[in-house]
Design a protein around this motif. Structure first.
Motif, PDB file in Angstrom:
ATOM      1  N   TYR A 347       4.623  22.672  -4.467  1.00 26.79           N
ATOM      2  CA  TYR A 347       4.518  23.834  -3.582  1.00 26.79           C
ATOM      3  C   TYR A 347       4.196  25.081  -4.402  1.00 26.79           C
ATOM      4  O   TYR A 347       4.482  25.152  -5.603  1.00 26.79           O
ATOM      5  CB  TYR A 347       5.822  24.054  -2.810  1.00 26.79           C
ATOM      6  CG  TYR A 347       6.100  22.982  -1.790  1.00 26.79           C
ATOM      7  CD1 TYR A 347       5.687  23.122  -0.467  1.00 26.79           C
ATOM      8  CD2 TYR A 347       6.785  21.820  -2.157  1.00 26.79           C
ATOM      9  CE1 TYR A 347       5.958  22.128   0.471  1.00 26.79           C
ATOM     10  CE2 TYR A 347       7.052  20.825  -1.221  1.00 26.79           C
ATOM     11  CZ  TYR A 347       6.628  20.978   0.077  1.00 26.79           C
ATOM     12  OH  TYR A 347       6.876  19.999   1.004  1.00 26.79           O
ATOM     13  N   ASP A 348       3.601  26.074  -3.729  1.00 31.08           N
ATOM     14  CA  ASP A 348       3.272  27.327  -4.403  1.00 31.08           C
ATOM     15  C   ASP A 348       3.438  28.481  -3.422  1.00 31.08           C
ATOM     16  O   ASP A 348       3.786  28.282  -2.245  1.00 31.08           O
ATOM     17  CB  ASP A 348       1.850  27.285  -4.967  1.00 31.08           C
ATOM     18  CG  ASP A 348       1.656  28.179  -6.175  1.00 31.08           C
ATOM     19  OD1 ASP A 348       2.521  29.047  -6.419  1.00 31.08           O
ATOM     20  OD2 ASP A 348       0.656  28.014  -6.888  1.00 31.08           O
ATOM     21  N   TYR A 349       3.174  29.710  -3.904  1.00 31.25           N
ATOM     22  CA  TYR A 349       3.372  30.929  -3.122  1.00 31.25           C
ATOM     23  C   TYR A 349       2.148  31.821  -3.248  1.00 31.25           C
ATOM     24  O   TYR A 349       1.271  31.604  -4.100  1.00 31.25           O
ATOM     25  CB  TYR A 349       4.615  31.681  -3.616  1.00 31.25           C
ATOM     26  CG  TYR A 349       5.851  30.829  -3.702  1.00 31.25           C
ATOM     27  CD1 TYR A 349       6.601  30.545  -2.564  1.00 31.25           C
ATOM     28  CD2 TYR A 349       6.275  30.295  -4.918  1.00 31.25           C
ATOM     29  CE1 TYR A 349       7.742  29.765  -2.630  1.00 31.25           C
ATOM     30  CE2 TYR A 349       7.419  29.510  -4.990  1.00 31.25           C
ATOM     31  CZ  TYR A 349       8.146  29.246  -3.845  1.00 31.25           C
ATOM     32  OH  TYR A 349       9.257  28.463  -3.921  1.00 31.25           O
ATOM     33  N   ASP A 350       2.093  32.821  -2.425  1.00 34.21           N
ATOM     34  CA  ASP A 350       1.026  33.820  -2.487  1.00 34.21           C
ATOM     35  C   ASP A 350       1.060  34.476  -3.871  1.00 34.21           C
ATOM     36  O   ASP A 350       2.054  35.095  -4.253  1.00 34.21           O
ATOM     37  CB  ASP A 350       1.249  34.865  -1.391  1.00 34.21           C
ATOM     38  CG  ASP A 350       0.140  35.910  -1.352  1.00 34.21           C
ATOM     39  OD1 ASP A 350      -0.663  35.991  -2.305  1.00 34.21           O
ATOM     40  OD2 ASP A 350       0.109  36.677  -0.365  1.00 34.21           O
ATOM     41  N   GLN A 351      -0.025  34.327  -4.633  1.00 37.88           N
ATOM     42  CA  GLN A 351      -0.055  34.813  -6.012  1.00 37.88           C
ATOM     43  C   GLN A 351       0.055  36.337  -6.105  1.00 37.88           C
ATOM     44  O   GLN A 351       0.461  36.871  -7.137  1.00 37.88           O
ATOM     45  CB  GLN A 351      -1.337  34.351  -6.705  1.00 37.88           C
ATOM     46  CG  GLN A 351      -1.369  32.860  -6.965  1.00 37.88           C
ATOM     47  CD  GLN A 351      -0.196  32.406  -7.821  1.00 37.88           C
ATOM     48  OE1 GLN A 351      -0.140  32.716  -9.017  1.00 37.88           O
ATOM     49  NE2 GLN A 351       0.753  31.688  -7.224  1.00 37.88           N
ATOM     50  N   ALA A 352      -0.266  37.022  -5.044  1.00 44.70           N
ATOM     51  CA  ALA A 352      -0.137  38.479  -5.044  1.00 44.70           C
ATOM     52  C   ALA A 352       1.323  38.911  -5.135  1.00 44.70           C
ATOM     53  O   ALA A 352       1.619  40.042  -5.522  1.00 44.70           O
ATOM     54  CB  ALA A 352      -0.783  39.067  -3.788  1.00 44.70           C
ATOM     55  N   LEU A 353       2.230  37.979  -4.815  1.00 47.46           N
ATOM     56  CA  LEU A 353       3.663  38.286  -4.840  1.00 47.46           C
ATOM     57  C   LEU A 353       4.361  37.760  -6.089  1.00 47.46           C
ATOM     58  O   LEU A 353       5.581  37.874  -6.228  1.00 47.46           O
ATOM     59  CB  LEU A 353       4.336  37.715  -3.589  1.00 47.46           C
ATOM     60  CG  LEU A 353       3.789  38.214  -2.244  1.00 47.46           C
ATOM     61  CD1 LEU A 353       4.469  37.491  -1.088  1.00 47.46           C
ATOM     62  CD2 LEU A 353       3.973  39.718  -2.117  1.00 47.46           C
ATOM     63  N   VAL A 373      11.579  32.779  -7.167  1.00 50.25           N
ATOM     64  CA  VAL A 373      10.776  33.859  -6.596  1.00 50.25           C
ATOM     65  C   VAL A 373      11.639  34.613  -5.598  1.00 50.25           C
ATOM     66  O   VAL A 373      12.702  34.134  -5.167  1.00 50.25           O
ATOM     67  CB  VAL A 373       9.519  33.306  -5.899  1.00 50.25           C
ATOM     68  CG1 VAL A 373       8.644  32.562  -6.896  1.00 50.25           C
ATOM     69  CG2 VAL A 373       9.881  32.413  -4.724  1.00 50.25           C
ATOM     70  N   ASN A 374      11.191  35.804  -5.205  1.00 45.30           N
ATOM     71  CA  ASN A 374      11.986  36.600  -4.272  1.00 45.30           C
ATOM     72  C   ASN A 374      11.797  36.117  -2.832  1.00 45.30           C
ATOM     73  O   ASN A 374      10.942  35.282  -2.542  1.00 45.30           O
ATOM     74  CB  ASN A 374      11.642  38.091  -4.410  1.00 45.30           C
ATOM     75  CG  ASN A 374      10.163  38.358  -4.161  1.00 45.30           C
ATOM     76  OD1 ASN A 374       9.560  37.770  -3.256  1.00 45.30           O
ATOM     77  ND2 ASN A 374       9.577  39.236  -4.966  1.00 45.30           N
ATOM     78  N   GLU A 375      12.610  36.646  -1.958  1.00 46.92           N
ATOM     79  CA  GLU A 375      12.603  36.206  -0.558  1.00 46.92           C
ATOM     80  C   GLU A 375      11.240  36.432   0.094  1.00 46.92           C
ATOM     81  O   GLU A 375      10.788  35.617   0.913  1.00 46.92           O
ATOM     82  CB  GLU A 375      13.692  36.953   0.229  1.00 46.92           C
ATOM     83  CG  GLU A 375      15.113  36.652  -0.222  1.00 46.92           C
ATOM     84  CD  GLU A 375      15.574  35.271   0.220  1.00 46.92           C
ATOM     85  OE1 GLU A 375      14.895  34.661   1.059  1.00 46.92           O
ATOM     86  OE2 GLU A 375      16.622  34.813  -0.282  1.00 46.92           O
TER      87      GLU A 375
END
Length: 808
Positions: A347-353, A373-375
């Motif tokens: 899984y991954d997250y929005d790289q801008a965040l 990572v943050n909420e």
């Protein structure tokens, strides 16, 4: 390291290379040898082998001309099955490597076949297990190495290595030196179920040119005694149908193999807590009898104390002296931290965040702690690798009580993803084991239990990469570490395993060395418990397979422009001082460089003459002198009382020039050696440099606890690991130049691979549930219990004799 281990380009752990040629014929299983029979007789129209294709069954009256052995002997023997087999005896006690090599006069052409594997039968009637590294080489010079171990039980087993089909592919974003499969694992689980034994993937090109296979090498190296095995029926076989779920549901909620059961596996929280209670009841957390405050030899002679660790030669042996003046030998375990316990989830997250890395950071990405990572970022969680995500039967929600064991890697060295979410089953299991009475109280308990264990097991120090929180314990000595990273010039050695090497002539390198030294200094805070500091790990300083790889750093630097490459400028000045005129250099090197200005701008640095080789050796030494000297100056300007422990030279990357440069500048030279121990023939140079030395990494792994990869030095089982640990340790304790040996590593790597590089080796002292391996513990107590009398007993006797003479 293994953050190890060992980064291979050539055919084996010790970079052996053998070339033999002989005639070899292909026959169908059970048939007679007949070169006139075309190989397609064994293949269907689809390219699938319809029957086994025998390469050699050793049923002739003489050893085939295709068979050669290096540092050993072969003979035909009767097998228990009524046919002939080949007995291979390897002379490894006096030689660092030996191999059985089978090579056809003309390369084998297997290009018409698809979905097949190489198989052979092996038994070992010797007294010790034997590791065999099987390397196949094609007509382009590419090779692929896999490893196996044959237990010393005399039982015939079939071993196999896939050559085409199923999972034989690199990740889509493969690194230049890619160890992993597309799954992100160093070695996958079998793709079909059988009683046969799959070889473990090591290194090389997974998809060789099957139109021209030039040889198969069955190699062994780095062993402390002679070995033997019997081999038979070398053949090609069709792969069975692939289990499409071979990568699905691999891990249970504890991070253990969900598909197999084994002794020591945890099945419930209640069982885990019972195991914990039993262990804690037997831990004393006390120093071994006769040990000083700093784990030195209190019962031995005492020398000048300085309040810090130092080195001294005592009765012809290099020794460490602890802060109180007692003789000291460092035994420890690496990676007592959570940084390398996490695995990529898919899984991954929005790289801008996600905050990007910067050149000002002093902690490398693989050294980062668990860092959720943050909420806001969590809300953008999305699937990027279904293959990875399906490996887990359980992952907690981000807000679950165990959700705090998630983390993130902003970059990876290799594997299926360049960045992504991670989870640490080991860390989650610590919370399950010890509970949480206040935030992260389980980590405080873990630290106490870990130090209690180290002292109970008799270790005298923590190895490299211990969490900095251990530095304040003041119960056991430790070593510290820093990577020198940031914005400075780099060079290529031609084999840049972890990364390109620094350009130490760049003034910015010294500045970043100062930053790294200051960062470490803040962590250790002048503590006398700190034995010393490593800077960097397993730099790619050069390999010895060829002159081009040996002197790759020099070749790369000379080809570049001095205007933007400080090393080129420095090398140019060294050569101008030696030769004076460009004409003199051209004559010596057989070049046609127009002027020194043209030389500085970039030139053809390929090797043409012996004189050029001599100069390249001098330049490589100058490079090493600048590298180690720069770090030494930076460190000593900030931490003058602590020992500089070098850069942990890997056995695959320690050219003589670099070793001699290290000897000139460091307090203790450190090496990472993944073999069975110290083979004297390989280490004769120690007498020449006469410098205290330390082993920073070694390991032995076994796959009997549910792992898919044991590591690059393989034991038959946990009992065999204990035997090999004893032998390895004794080989260095008995050597007069070594003052310490550290094992890699404290906990097993995740079965699904470390987040940073996919390493999934079963080489820990404890499992993913933090349960110690009993056979290793027994071996450690035995080795450490006799440590000082074995190492320094003669010193004690001489001191006692001198005292008695003085009283006469």
């Amino acid at each position: 390291m293994s953050l190890h281990t060992f980064a291979p380009l050539a055919v084996s752990r010790s970079s052996r290379s053998f070339v033999f040629a002989a005639l070899f014929s292909l026959t169908a299983c059970g048939g007679a040898s007949d070169p006139s029979v075309p190989k397609v007789q064994a293949a269907s129209t689809s390219g699938q082998l319809s029957e086994d294709l025998v390469l050699e069954d050793f049923d002739k009256t003489a050893i085939p001309a295709t068979v050669k052995v290096n540092n050993g002997a072969v003979s035909l023997v009767d097998s228990a099955r009524g046919d002939k087999a080949l007995l291979v005896k390897l002379d490894l006690k006096e030689n660092n490597s030996a191999a059985l090599v089978i090579a056809p006069e003309e390369p084998w052409d297997w290009s018409e076949f698809s979905g097949f594997n190489l198989a052979f039968d092996v038994a070992n009637k010797g007294t010790e297990s034997v590791q065999i590294d099987v390397t196949m080489t094609d007509k382009n010079g590419d090779s692929y190495t896999r490893g196996m171990v044959v237990p010393a039980d005399g039982v015939w087993r079939t071993y196999y290595a896939k050559l085409h089909g199923h999972d034989q592919q690199d990740p889509d974003s493969a690194a230049k030196n890619e160890f992993n499969f597309s799954s992100g694992l160093r070695s996958n689980p079998p793709t079909w179920q059988s009683d046969d034994v799959m070889l473990h993937s090591f290194w090389g090109k997974k998809l060789l040119d099957l139109s021209g296979i030039t040889k198969i090498s069955f190699g062994s190296d780095g062993s402390l005694s002679n070995r033997q095995y019997t081999i038979d029926n070398i053949r090609l076989r069709a792969n069975p149908e692939m289990d499409k779920n071979f990568l699905t549901g691999l891990l249970d909620k504890y991070g253990q193999n969900a598909k197999v059961d084994y002794e020591g596996k945890i099945h419930s929280d209640e069982e885990l807590r019972a195991v914990v209670a039993e262990e804690l009841a037997g831990l004393s957390g006390k120093l071994n009898e006769g040990r000083s405050k700093y784990s030195g030899w209190k019962d031995g002679p005492r020398f000048k104390s300085t309040g810090y660790f130092r080195t001294q030669k005592v009765n012809g042996k290099w020794a460490l002296i602890d802060p109180e003046g007692y003789l000291y030998f460092s035994t420890g375990i690496d990676i007592i931290r959570l940084s390398n316990s996490s695995t990529i989830t898919g899984y991954d997250y929005d790289q801008a965040l996600i905050p990007a890395r910067s050149d000002d950071e002093v902690i490398a990405e693989d050294d980062q702690p668990l860092n959720r990572v943050n909420e806001k970022a969590w809300a953008t969680r999305h699937l990027v690798s279904e293959t990875r995500a399906k490996m887990f039967t359980w992952l907690p929600d981000y807000n679950d009580p165990l959700g705090n064991h998630y983390g993130y890697r902003r970059e990876t060295q290799s594997g299926p993803l360049k960045h992504g979410e991670t989870f640490s089953f080991y860390s989650a299991n610590l919370e399950r084991r010890y509970g949480e009475s206040y935030p992260e109280s389980y980590l405080d308990t873990w630290r106490k239990v870990t130090v209690d264990r180290m002292l109970d097991w008799g270790f005298t120090s923590l190895g490299n990469w211990a969490d900095a929180s251990f530095y304040q314990e003041e119960r056991i000595p430790f070593v510290a570490f820093a990577d020198i990273i940031g914005d400075f010039g780099t060079l290529s050695s031609g084999f840049d395993f972890w990364h390109p090497v620094p350009d130490p002539f760049d003034p910015r390198f010294y500045q970043r060395a100062l930053v790294a030294a200051e960062s470490v200094n803040q962590q250790i805070n002048g503590s006398p418990w700190c034995m010393g500091v490593f800077f960097d790990n397993e730099q790619s300083f050069g390999r010895l397979e060829s002159d081009e790889l040996h002197y790759g750093i020099v070749i790369n630097a000379l080809s570049r422009d001095a205007a933007d490459t400080p090393a080129k400028s420095a090398f140019t000045e060294i050569l101008k001082k030696k030769y004076g005129s460009i004409e003199a250099l051209n004559k010596a090197w057989n070049k046609q460089v127009a002027s020194w200005e043209a030389f500085a701008a970039g030139m053809d640095s390929s090797i043409s003459t012996d004189a050029q080789l001599e100069d390249y050796a001098s330049l490589l030494f100058a490079y090493g002198d600048q590298y180690f000297g720069t770090i030494n100056r930076a460190m000593k300007s900030i931490m003058p009382n602590h020992l500089y422990l070098g850069s942990r030279l890997p056995s695959w990357g320690m050219p003589d020039e670099i070793v001699k440069a290290a000897a000139k500048n460091v307090d203790i030279i450190s090496y990472n050696l993944y073999e069975e121990g110290l083979v004297p023939s390989k280490w004769e140079f120690l007498a020449e440099i006469d410098k205290p030395s330390l082993i920073g990494e070694f390991s032995f792994g076994a796959d009997d606890q549910g792992h898919f990869h044991p590591g690059i030095v393989i034991s038959a089982d946990q009992k065999d690991r204990g035997r090999m640990f004893r032998n390895y340790m004794y080989s260095f304790i008995d050597n007069p130049y070594f003052v310490g040996v550290h094992m890699f590593q404290y906990m097993d790597s995740p079965i699904t691979g470390r987040a940073y590089d996919g390493e999934n080796y079963a080489n820990g002292f404890v499992s993913v549930t933090d349960v110690p391996y009993i056979e290793l513990v027994k071996a450690a107590k035995e080795v450490n219990g006799s440590l000082y009398k074995r190492r320094y007993g003669d010193v004690q006797l001489r001191a006692r004799s001198a005292s008695e003479r003085g009283s006469d």
